[in-house]
Design a protein around this motif. Structure first.
Motif, short mmCIF file in Angstrom:
data_model
loop_
_atom_site.label_atom_id
_atom_site.label_comp_id
_atom_site.label_asym_id
_atom_site.label_seq_id
_atom_site.Cartn_x
_atom_site.Cartn_y
_atom_site.Cartn_z
N ARG A 1 6.48 -24.60 -21.58
CA ARG A 1 7.30 -24.63 -22.80
C ARG A 1 7.99 -25.97 -23.00
N ARG A 2 7.35 -27.02 -22.55
CA ARG A 2 7.86 -28.36 -22.84
C ARG A 2 7.33 -28.87 -24.17
N ALA A 3 6.35 -28.14 -24.75
CA ALA A 3 5.79 -28.49 -26.05
C ALA A 3 5.53 -27.21 -26.83
N ASP A 4 5.71 -27.29 -28.14
CA ASP A 4 5.44 -26.13 -29.00
C ASP A 4 3.98 -26.07 -29.41
N ILE A 5 3.41 -27.22 -29.71
CA ILE A 5 2.00 -27.27 -30.09
C ILE A 5 1.36 -28.48 -29.41
N ALA A 6 0.04 -28.42 -29.23
CA ALA A 6 -0.72 -29.52 -28.64
C ALA A 6 -1.76 -29.96 -29.66
N VAL A 7 -1.59 -31.15 -30.22
CA VAL A 7 -2.49 -31.68 -31.25
C VAL A 7 -3.32 -32.80 -30.63
N ALA A 8 -4.60 -32.56 -30.48
CA ALA A 8 -5.52 -33.54 -29.89
C ALA A 8 -6.93 -33.01 -30.06
N SER A 9 -7.87 -33.74 -29.52
CA SER A 9 -9.25 -33.24 -29.50
C SER A 9 -9.37 -32.22 -28.38
N LEU A 10 -8.64 -31.13 -28.55
CA LEU A 10 -8.54 -30.07 -27.55
C LEU A 10 -9.60 -29.01 -27.84
N THR A 11 -10.56 -28.90 -26.96
CA THR A 11 -11.68 -27.99 -27.19
C THR A 11 -11.25 -26.55 -26.98
N ILE A 12 -11.65 -25.70 -27.92
CA ILE A 12 -11.38 -24.26 -27.79
C ILE A 12 -12.36 -23.67 -26.80
N SER A 13 -11.85 -23.14 -25.70
CA SER A 13 -12.70 -22.54 -24.66
C SER A 13 -12.12 -21.21 -24.23
N SER A 14 -12.98 -20.39 -23.63
CA SER A 14 -12.53 -19.06 -23.20
C SER A 14 -11.51 -19.15 -22.07
N VAL A 15 -11.67 -20.14 -21.19
CA VAL A 15 -10.74 -20.27 -20.07
C VAL A 15 -9.35 -20.65 -20.57
N ARG A 16 -9.27 -21.58 -21.50
CA ARG A 16 -7.97 -21.96 -22.05
C ARG A 16 -7.37 -20.85 -22.90
N SER A 17 -8.24 -20.11 -23.60
CA SER A 17 -7.74 -19.04 -24.47
C SER A 17 -7.10 -17.90 -23.69
N GLU A 18 -7.32 -17.85 -22.37
CA GLU A 18 -6.69 -16.82 -21.55
C GLU A 18 -5.21 -17.08 -21.34
N VAL A 19 -4.79 -18.35 -21.47
CA VAL A 19 -3.39 -18.68 -21.16
C VAL A 19 -2.63 -19.23 -22.36
N ILE A 20 -3.35 -19.75 -23.38
CA ILE A 20 -2.68 -20.26 -24.57
C ILE A 20 -3.43 -19.75 -25.80
N ASP A 21 -2.81 -19.92 -26.97
CA ASP A 21 -3.44 -19.55 -28.23
C ASP A 21 -3.95 -20.80 -28.94
N PHE A 22 -4.99 -20.61 -29.78
CA PHE A 22 -5.55 -21.70 -30.57
C PHE A 22 -5.52 -21.33 -32.05
N THR A 23 -5.35 -22.33 -32.88
CA THR A 23 -5.48 -22.14 -34.32
C THR A 23 -6.95 -22.15 -34.70
N LYS A 24 -7.21 -22.01 -35.99
CA LYS A 24 -8.58 -22.18 -36.48
C LYS A 24 -9.05 -23.60 -36.17
N PRO A 25 -10.32 -23.78 -35.83
CA PRO A 25 -10.80 -25.14 -35.52
C PRO A 25 -10.73 -26.05 -36.76
N PHE A 26 -10.26 -27.26 -36.55
CA PHE A 26 -10.19 -28.23 -37.64
C PHE A 26 -11.38 -29.18 -37.62
#
Length: 475
Positions: free
Chosen positions: A63-88
Motif C-alpha cells: 500500500r505504498r502506491a494506489d495504482i501502478a501505471v507502466a507497461s505492466l502485463t496482465i497475467s494470471s499470477v499477478r491477478s491473484e494478488v492485485i487487480d487490473f483495469t481493462k487493457p489499454f
C-alpha cells in the motif's frame, strides 16, 4: 522516463512519456490528482526465490502506491494478488535482434534475378526450340528454296536451317542480336515468332529484377523466428528476470518454448538481465537476441535503426493499470480507458511516442526486404505459351507437308502415300544434306519404262537418279 531539461524540474514535471500522458488523460476524465513516484528496485513485479513479490506489485501489496501505471502485463499470477483495469494496449512477446549486415555481392550475382529453376527451364527451352526449328524446317517443303534466284532452272533447292544454324538463330534472338537467317514457312515462322515473344518476356523480366537486385541491399539474417532460435546454439538469447516474459517461458508446455527455457536456465554465464536496457545493450554488442514485449520492441526500433524485430508474436496479452485488491479506482479508470480508446486518444498518444518521436522510418527499417528471384509462379505462363506455339507449329507443318505432297504426287503421277514416304525419308535423315533436287521424275505403274540406252518416248528427258541429285542422259 526522466525529462531532460536545462532547468531543474520538480514534481510530475520531471517525467515524460506515454504512461505519463496516459495517466494525465485518465485523471482528467475521472477527476483525480496524482503524484508520480518511481519504484525503488526498478522491477515491474515478480516472485523472488523466496516467494515474495518485488517491484510495482510489492508497492501495491504494501500500500505504498494506489495504482501502478507502466507497461505492466496482465497475467494470471499477478491477478491473484492485485487487480487490473481493462487493457489499454495489446502486445505479445517477440524477438529483438541486431540488424544483419548486408551480404556482399558474389562473382555470379548477375544470375540472382532468376531462380535456378527458371535458368534450367530457359536452357531447356532454347534446346527444344532449336531442335524443333531444325526438324520443322526439313519437314516443311516451303522452307526449301532456290539458292540462286537468278537461275530459275537450278537443279537443287536449299534449306538454311541446319542444326548449327538453328542453334545460332535461337541464341541470337535470346541475346537480342537477331540472326542473318529467318524462317520462310508458316510453321517455322510460328516457332520463330513464339520464341521472339518468349525472349522478350524473359529478358524484360530479368532486366527489371536485376535493377531491383542492384538497388536493394540484400540482408541475410541467421534467424527468422523463434523456432530457428531454439534450434541453434551460436546466438545466445534471454529475457528479463522476474518478469512476465520469463514466466511465460517457464510455465509454457509448447515444445519450442520449453526447449528455449531449458537453454536459458542452463546457459552460463546467465542470459537473463536485470533491466531491459541491459538486454538492449547486449543485443547491440551482437550475437545475442532479447525476448521482450513487441510494443517495447517497436518503441526501441523506432529510435535505434540498428535494431529490428524478428518474427511475429509468440503470445497475445495486454498492458493494464495495476490497483490494490478491491480498490475503488479500478472501475472508474477502466471506464476512462474505454472512453479514451473509443475517441482515439490512446491511438494518438501511441503515434506521438512511437512513430512521431522515432528517427527510423518504415522505408529504412525494410532493408531486409530483399528482392526475390523470379520463379515459375512469376513467369511460368510464358513457358506454357511457348509449348502451345510449338504444338501449333507442328500441326501447321503437318498440313504443309500433306498439301505439298499431294501436289507433287499429282505432278509426278504417283500415289500420295509413296510421295509422302519419300519426302519423309529425306526429312528424317539427321545427317542429310541441306540441299535436295528441285525436280524429280519418278517411275510409276502408269509411266512407260524406256530403255536407258534408247531414246526417251515422246521426246521426254531421261534422267538417272543418283545419290547427289539427277543427271541428264539424253533427249
Amino acid at each position: 522516463m526522466v525529462k531532460k531539461s536545462e532547468h531543474p524540474l520538480v514534481g510530475n514535471d520531471r517525467y515524460e512519456g506515454f504512461c505519463v500522458d496516459l495517466i494525465e488523460e485518465i485523471g482528467n476524465v475521472v477527476g483525480f490528482s496524482y503524484v508520480i513516484n518511481l519504484v525503488p528496485d526498478g522491477n515491474y513485479g515478480g516472485k523472488t526465490a523466496t516467494g515474495e513479490w518485488n517491484g510495482m506489485v510489492k508497492d501495491l501489496l504494501d500500500r505504498r502506491a494506489d495504482i501502478a501505471v507502466a507497461s505492466l502485463t496482465i497475467s494470471s499470477v499477478r491477478s491473484e494478488v492485485i487487480d487490473f483495469t481493462k487493457p489499454f494496449m495489446n502486445t505479445g512477446i517477440s524477438i529483438l535482434f541486431k540488424v544483419p549486415k548486408g551480404e556482399k555481392p558474389g562473382l555470379f550475382s548477375f544470375l540472382n534475378p532468376l531462380s535456378i529453376q527458371i535458368w534450367l527451364y530457359t536452357i531447356a527451352s532454347y534446346l527444344v526450340v532449336s531442335f524443333a526449328l531444325f526438324v520443322l524446317a526439313r519437314f516443311s517443303p516451303y522452307e526449301w528454296h532456290n539458292p540462286h534466284p537468278c537461275n530459275a532452272e537450278s537443279e537443287y533447292v536449299e534449306n538454311k536451317f541446319s542444326m548449327a544454324n538453328s542453334l545460332w538463330f535461337a541464341v541470337g534472338t535470346l541475346m537480342q542480336q537477331g540472326s542473318d537467317i529467318n524462317p520462310r514457312a508458316i510453321s517455322t515462322r510460328i516457332v520463330g515468332g513464339l520464341w521472339w515473344f518468349f525472349t522478350l518476356i524473359i529478358i524484360s523480366s530479368y532486366t527489371a529484377n536485376l535493377a531491383a537486385f542492384l538497388t536493394v541491399e540484400k540482408m541475410v539474417s541467421p534467424i527468422e523466428n523463434a523456432d530457428d532460435l531454439s534450434r541453434q546454439t551460436e546466438i545466445s538469447y534471454g529475457t528479463r528476470s522476474s518478469g512476465s516474459t520469463m514466466t511465460f517461458f517457464q510455465v509454457s508446455k509448447i515444445d519450442t518454448y520449453a526447449r528455449m527455457w531449458r537453454y536459458m536456465e542452463s546457459k552460463r554465464p546467465s542470459v537473463f538481465t536485470k533491466t531491459s536496457e541491459e538486454g538492449i545493450n547486449r543485443v547491440m554488442q551482437g550475437n545475442y537476441a532479447y525476448l521482450m514485449e513487441s510494443s517495447m520492441i517497436a518503441y526501441i526500433t523506432q529510435r535505434n535503426c540498428n535494431l529490428t524485430q524478428i518474427g511475429g508474436l509468440l503470445d497475445s496479452k495486454g498492458y493494464g493499470i495495476g490497483t490494490q485488491r478491491g480498490s475503488p479506482y479500478r472501475d472508474p479508470i477502466s471506464l476512462a480507458i474505454l472512453q479514451l480508446q473509443e475517441n482515439g486518444k490512446i491511438q494518438m498518444l501511441y503515434n506521438k511516442w512511437w512513430k512521431n518521436m522515432g528517427s527510423c522510418h518504415g522505408d529504412e527499417k525494410k532493408k531486409d526486404s530483399k528482392a526475390s528471384a523470379l520463379g515459375v509462379e512469376n513467369v511460368g505462363g510464358i513457358f506454357v505459351v511457348l509449348l502451345a506455339g510449338l504444338a501449333l507449329s507442328v500441326i501447321v507443318a503437318l498440313f504443309e507437308f500433306i498439301w505439298h505432297s499431294k501436289r507433287s504426287a499429282k505432278a509426278d503421277r504417283q500415289s500420295l502415300c509413296m510421295e509422302m514416304a519419300e519426302e519423309l525419308r529425306f526429312a528424317i535423315r539427321c545427317h542429310g544434306s541441306t540441299k535436295k533436287p528441285a525436280i524429280r521424275n519418278r517411275r510409276c505403274s502408269r509411266c512407260p519404262v524406256p530403255d536407258v540406252a534408247g531414246e526417251a518416248p515422246n521426246g521426254l528427258v531421261l534422267v538417272e537418279v543418283g545419290r547427289d541429285g539427277f543427271k541428264e542422259i539424253h533427249r
